[in-house]
Design a protein around this motif. Structure first.
Motif, PDB file in Angstrom:
ATOM      1  N   ALA A 438      24.327  56.473  41.740  1.00 21.33           N
ATOM      2  CA  ALA A 438      25.262  55.338  41.203  1.00 21.33           C
ATOM      3  C   ALA A 438      26.521  55.439  42.077  1.00 21.33           C
ATOM      4  O   ALA A 438      26.904  54.534  42.464  1.00 21.33           O
ATOM      5  CB  ALA A 438      25.299  55.446  39.665  1.00 21.33           C
ATOM      6  N   LEU A 439      26.905  56.759  42.276  1.00 17.17           N
ATOM      7  CA  LEU A 439      28.357  56.840  43.088  1.00 17.17           C
ATOM      8  C   LEU A 439      28.202  56.619  44.283  1.00 17.17           C
ATOM      9  O   LEU A 439      28.846  55.879  44.976  1.00 17.17           O
ATOM     10  CB  LEU A 439      28.843  58.262  43.077  1.00 17.17           C
ATOM     11  CG  LEU A 439      29.163  58.972  41.560  1.00 17.17           C
ATOM     12  CD1 LEU A 439      29.331  60.416  41.707  1.00 17.17           C
ATOM     13  CD2 LEU A 439      30.414  58.127  41.132  1.00 17.17           C
ATOM     14  N   GLU A 440      27.084  56.852  45.042  1.00 14.17           N
ATOM     15  CA  GLU A 440      26.809  56.636  46.410  1.00 14.17           C
ATOM     16  C   GLU A 440      26.750  55.246  46.608  1.00 14.17           C
ATOM     17  O   GLU A 440      27.288  54.399  47.692  1.00 14.17           O
ATOM     18  CB  GLU A 440      25.635  57.269  47.083  1.00 14.17           C
ATOM     19  CG  GLU A 440      25.414  57.348  48.338  1.00 14.17           C
ATOM     20  CD  GLU A 440      26.526  58.323  49.098  1.00 14.17           C
ATOM     21  OE1 GLU A 440      26.766  58.168  50.359  1.00 14.17           O
ATOM     22  OE2 GLU A 440      27.249  58.945  48.228  1.00 14.17           O
ATOM     23  N   LYS A 441      25.828  54.395  45.598  1.00 19.62           N
ATOM     24  CA  LYS A 441      25.659  52.916  45.846  1.00 19.62           C
ATOM     25  C   LYS A 441      27.011  52.118  45.760  1.00 19.62           C
ATOM     26  O   LYS A 441      27.347  51.289  46.302  1.00 19.62           O
ATOM     27  CB  LYS A 441      24.617  52.546  45.141  1.00 19.62           C
ATOM     28  CG  LYS A 441      23.125  52.960  45.396  1.00 19.62           C
ATOM     29  CD  LYS A 441      22.270  52.776  44.341  1.00 19.62           C
ATOM     30  CE  LYS A 441      20.787  53.115  44.712  1.00 19.62           C
ATOM     31  NZ  LYS A 441      19.707  52.811  43.477  1.00 19.62           N
ATOM     32  N   ASN A 442      27.670  52.760  44.961  1.00 17.40           N
ATOM     33  CA  ASN A 442      29.060  51.948  44.443  1.00 17.40           C
ATOM     34  C   ASN A 442      30.066  52.317  45.714  1.00 17.40           C
ATOM     35  O   ASN A 442      30.431  51.203  46.046  1.00 17.40           O
ATOM     36  CB  ASN A 442      29.862  52.583  43.247  1.00 17.40           C
ATOM     37  CG  ASN A 442      29.496  52.118  42.025  1.00 17.40           C
ATOM     38  OD1 ASN A 442      28.569  51.162  41.929  1.00 17.40           O
ATOM     39  ND2 ASN A 442      30.127  52.423  40.861  1.00 17.40           N
ATOM     40  N   GLY A 443      29.982  53.067  46.071  1.00 21.46           N
ATOM     41  CA  GLY A 443      30.876  53.631  47.420  1.00 21.46           C
ATOM     42  C   GLY A 443      30.385  52.731  48.585  1.00 21.46           C
ATOM     43  O   GLY A 443      31.524  52.274  49.281  1.00 21.46           O
ATOM     44  N   ARG A 444      29.205  52.452  48.651  1.00 22.64           N
ATOM     45  CA  ARG A 444      28.860  51.521  49.961  1.00 22.64           C
ATOM     46  C   ARG A 444      28.783  50.124  49.721  1.00 22.64           C
ATOM     47  O   ARG A 444      29.263  49.300  50.505  1.00 22.64           O
ATOM     48  CB  ARG A 444      27.570  51.985  50.205  1.00 22.64           C
ATOM     49  CG  ARG A 444      27.172  53.419  50.709  1.00 22.64           C
ATOM     50  CD  ARG A 444      25.806  53.662  51.043  1.00 22.64           C
ATOM     51  NE  ARG A 444      25.356  55.105  51.445  1.00 22.64           N
ATOM     52  CZ  ARG A 444      24.310  55.443  51.833  1.00 22.64           C
ATOM     53  NH1 ARG A 444      23.304  54.635  51.724  1.00 22.64           N
ATOM     54  NH2 ARG A 444      24.071  56.724  52.193  1.00 22.64           N
ATOM     55  N   ASN A 445      28.381  49.587  48.349  1.00 20.92           N
ATOM     56  CA  ASN A 445      27.872  48.237  48.237  1.00 20.92           C
ATOM     57  C   ASN A 445      28.744  47.513  47.323  1.00 20.92           C
ATOM     58  O   ASN A 445      28.674  46.212  47.151  1.00 20.92           O
ATOM     59  CB  ASN A 445      26.641  47.941  48.034  1.00 20.92           C
ATOM     60  CG  ASN A 445      25.993  48.596  49.241  1.00 20.92           C
ATOM     61  OD1 ASN A 445      25.872  48.834  50.240  1.00 20.92           O
ATOM     62  ND2 ASN A 445      24.739  49.737  48.742  1.00 20.92           N
ATOM     63  N   HIS A 446      29.520  48.191  46.273  1.00 23.40           N
ATOM     64  CA  HIS A 446      30.173  47.672  44.973  1.00 23.40           C
ATOM     65  C   HIS A 446      31.156  46.498  45.482  1.00 23.40           C
ATOM     66  O   HIS A 446      32.147  46.453  46.642  1.00 23.40           O
ATOM     67  CB  HIS A 446      30.659  48.409  44.124  1.00 23.40           C
ATOM     68  CG  HIS A 446      30.776  47.900  42.579  1.00 23.40           C
ATOM     69  ND1 HIS A 446      31.834  46.831  42.437  1.00 23.40           N
ATOM     70  CD2 HIS A 446      30.135  47.981  41.544  1.00 23.40           C
ATOM     71  CE1 HIS A 446      31.789  46.516  41.147  1.00 23.40           C
ATOM     72  NE2 HIS A 446      30.607  47.295  40.561  1.00 23.40           N
ATOM     73  N   TRP A 447      30.917  45.466  44.976  1.00 28.26           N
ATOM     74  CA  TRP A 447      31.870  44.195  45.421  1.00 28.26           C
ATOM     75  C   TRP A 447      33.322  44.261  45.122  1.00 28.26           C
ATOM     76  O   TRP A 447      34.339  43.676  45.758  1.00 28.26           O
ATOM     77  CB  TRP A 447      31.435  42.834  44.837  1.00 28.26           C
ATOM     78  CG  TRP A 447      31.233  42.914  43.367  1.00 28.26           C
ATOM     79  CD1 TRP A 447      30.755  43.210  42.497  1.00 28.26           C
ATOM     80  CD2 TRP A 447      32.551  42.110  42.510  1.00 28.26           C
ATOM     81  NE1 TRP A 447      31.110  43.024  41.058  1.00 28.26           N
ATOM     82  CE2 TRP A 447      32.218  42.345  41.298  1.00 28.26           C
ATOM     83  CE3 TRP A 447      33.835  41.649  43.002  1.00 28.26           C
ATOM     84  CZ2 TRP A 447      33.059  42.112  40.379  1.00 28.26           C
ATOM     85  CZ3 TRP A 447      34.685  41.461  41.921  1.00 28.26           C
ATOM     86  CH2 TRP A 447      34.362  41.523  40.477  1.00 28.26           C
ATOM     87  N   ASN A 448      33.815  45.351  44.153  1.00 28.32           N
ATOM     88  CA  ASN A 448      34.965  45.103  43.533  1.00 28.32           C
ATOM     89  C   ASN A 448      35.811  46.451  44.230  1.00 28.32           C
ATOM     90  O   ASN A 448      35.287  47.599  44.420  1.00 28.32           O
ATOM     91  CB  ASN A 448      35.060  45.265  42.025  1.00 28.32           C
ATOM     92  CG  ASN A 448      36.447  45.353  41.711  1.00 28.32           C
ATOM     93  OD1 ASN A 448      37.005  46.663  41.459  1.00 28.32           O
ATOM     94  ND2 ASN A 448      37.172  44.335  41.193  1.00 28.32           N
ATOM     95  N   GLN A 449      37.020  46.155  44.950  1.00 30.52           N
ATOM     96  CA  GLN A 449      37.582  47.079  45.581  1.00 30.52           C
ATOM     97  C   GLN A 449      38.073  48.338  44.972  1.00 30.52           C
ATOM     98  O   GLN A 449      38.039  49.567  45.372  1.00 30.52           O
ATOM     99  CB  GLN A 449      38.716  46.465  46.310  1.00 30.52           C
ATOM    100  CG  GLN A 449      39.658  47.465  47.456  1.00 30.52           C
ATOM    101  CD  GLN A 449      38.499  47.665  48.603  1.00 30.52           C
ATOM    102  OE1 GLN A 449      37.718  47.105  49.145  1.00 30.52           O
ATOM    103  NE2 GLN A 449      38.690  49.105  48.819  1.00 30.52           N
ATOM    104  N   VAL A 450      38.464  47.975  43.562  1.00 24.55           N
ATOM    105  CA  VAL A 450      39.030  49.053  42.601  1.00 24.55           C
ATOM    106  C   VAL A 450      37.785  49.997  42.282  1.00 24.55           C
ATOM    107  O   VAL A 450      38.057  51.359  42.239  1.00 24.55           O
ATOM    108  CB  VAL A 450      39.800  48.432  41.373  1.00 24.55           C
ATOM    109  CG1 VAL A 450      40.232  49.620  40.631  1.00 24.55           C
ATOM    110  CG2 VAL A 450      40.857  47.463  41.880  1.00 24.55           C
TER     111      VAL A 450
END
Length: 525
Positions: A438-450
């Motif tokens: 989840a951390l790796e995917k968030n760091g690459r792809n999450h739409w929210n900058q925060v």
């Protein structure tokens, strides 16, 4: 206006609560505060008179003071429909009679206040309503300044007058078929009882009677009995928030003063919660009842009784299920945190209970659950944490992967708590493999900058603590991604072959059907 009349119970009672299980008593109000409330009541003649009328019947037959009881009479006074005969006159003041007659005059004044009026029509019985209001203010003031213990006869009359005025049917008002959701109810103006100019003073009278050091609990318990307490608890469903605020304070005082009633009060509140959770999911006073319970739980003696642990498991934890949770989540969260502080071994039970009722499609409730979870984890010790950390961080990983930025952001804020971060640090070999994807995917792809920024901070934290474990998890994640990509390629190739075969079958079937069409044309010709 109610804030001017009595101090509210704190949302989070202090740990020095006066209601200790071993024999706590409610804190008596000071003479100064009692006097100021009396002055507020007496001076504010226009107090809360302009409210939207409710359709609450004030019929004497529905007041419920004892089965088959008669409506109190003052000489020839009686209700004629919605009007009162002209003999409803004010009685002399306490200063105008000798001391020996003051108690008799008090009883006569309370009997006068047992006559009820219809407040749905603001134009009726204005003189009589004002007389009753002034009489109520007089007896409140007399009660405050009274010296000497209250007699049994006086207590009986007090409870009769209070019961006649307060114990009435609560008729819920229609809200245009709106769903019972927090965001609906918060936008609605609270429904005010038009009879509040009288009800407020009766509540103040009852509060001062219960809190007064002149009220002997051993004698008063005959009248402030189980039936009285149950009827008082029924009133918590009132739609008027001012009434619920008074009820909360009065119940708090009764619990502190009448130790014999404590188990019964807890059981009665328990039953209200059961009915709310499993039957109606509609009750206006859940938040106020939980605020009272917060103070009660704070005073539980250690070790906790099995009865209290069952109450936590069977009532408090299931209260996370109803849709209206936002209306009472703050006092509920406080009660839950109190249990963990009392007995840290309950943390595993509470966390698994939260996971059981974790919302799936309601993001605002998820944010509330994460906030409550942080409070519980803050009081959780390593042995209890290790029992539930695997299912717990599977859920947190799902929150980290949420496309709703507030859910992902609130889950990432757990690492800002020093105690929780220390628990994670100690158990990183179990936790990091669970949350790393989840951390790796968030760091690459999450739409929210925060969310991306917070994710990178958490990744760096793990990388600094244990670089070898981090690299191992990264390598495994990359292998899993490669396998998924390979599997996706195989699936795509399989679907392509199936599409080609299907296209070939369609072509051949069309070729077979063409010769069959010729004889049909010949036959038609």
């Amino acid at each position: 206006m109610i804030k001017q009349i009595l101090g509210r119970l704190p949302k989070k009672p202090s740990k020095s609560s006066e209601h200790r299980e071993s024999g706590g008593s409610s804190a008596p109000s000071s003479n100064a505060s009692t006097s100021s409330r009396s002055n507020d009541l007496a001076s504010n003649s226009a107090m809360d008179l302009d409210h939207t009328p409710l359709s609450v019947p004030n019929s004497a037959s529905n007041l419920g003071y004892g089965e088959g009881s008669k409506f109190p009479q003052i000489g020839q006074l009686k209700l004629n429909g919605n009007s009162v005969v002209p003999s409803y006159e004010a009685l002399p003041g306490f200063r105008d009679v000798p001391s020996s007659e003051k108690q008799n005059l008090l009883i006569r004044k309370m009997n006068l206040c047992c006559v009820m009026f219809d407040f749905t029509d603001p134009t009726k019985n204005l003189k009589e309503k004002d007389i009753k209001r002034q009489t109520l203010l007089e007896i409140v003031d007399y009660l405050t300044s009274a010296n000497g213990k209250f007699t049994e006869t006086l207590m009986q009359e007090v409870i009769k007058m209070v019961s006649v005025n307060l114990f009435r049917p609560l008729i819920p008002q229609p809200r245009e078929n709106k769903v019972l959701e927090s965001f609906d109810l918060e936008e609605e103006d609270p429904l005010m009882d038009p009879a509040w100019p009288h009800l407020q003073i009766v509540y103040e009278f009852l509060l001062r009677f219960v809190a007064s050091p002149e009220t002997d609990a051993k004698l008063a318990k005959r009248y402030v009995d189980h039936s009285f307490v149950l009827k008082l608890l029924d009133l918590f469903d009132s739609e008027d928030p001012r009434e619920r605020e008074y009820l909360k304070t009065i119940l708090h005082r009764i619990y502190g003063k009448f130790m014999v009633h404590r188990p019964f009060i807890r059981k009665a509140i328990n039953n209200i919660f059961f009915r709310f959770i499993f039957e109606t999911e509609k009750h206006n006073g859940i938040a106020e009842l939980l605020e009272v319970l917060g103070s009660i739980i704070n005073g539980f003696a250690l070790p906790l009784k099995e009865e209290h642990k069952l109450f936590l498991v069977r009532a408090l934890i299931p209260l996370h299920k109803p849709k209206s949770l936002p209306m009472y989540h703050q006092p509920l969260s406080y009660c839950i945190a109190q249990f963990v502080e009392k007995d840290c071994k309950l943390a595993d039970t509470i966390i698994r209970g939260l996971l059981k009722y974790w919302p799936i499609t309601n993001s605002s409730k998820e944010v509330m659950f994460l906030s409550e979870l942080e409070e519980v984890l803050e009081a959780t010790q390593p042995p209890e944490f290790q029992r539930c950390m695997v299912p717990l961080f599977r859920q947190i990983a799902r929150c980290l992967s949420s496309s709703h930025f507030q859910v992902a952001e609130r889950a990432l804020y757990l690492w800002n708590n020093d105690h929780i971060e220390n628990l994670i640090r100690i158990n990183r070999k179990v936790i990091l493999p669970i949350v790393f994807p989840a951390l790796e995917k968030n760091g690459r792809n999450h739409w929210n900058q925060v969310v991306q920024s917070l994710t990178l901070n958490v990744r760096k934290l793990f990388s600094d603590i244990d670089p070898e474990l981090f690299e191992e998890c990264l390598h495994k994640f990359q292998e899993d991604e490669a396998k998924l990509e390979e599997m996706k390629t195989k699936h795509d190739a399989t679907w392509k072959r199936l599409e080609d075969i299907a296209a070939t079958k369609v072509s051949s079937s069309e070729a077979v059907l063409v010769p069959c069409a010729i004889p049909a044309q010949m036959l038609s010709s």
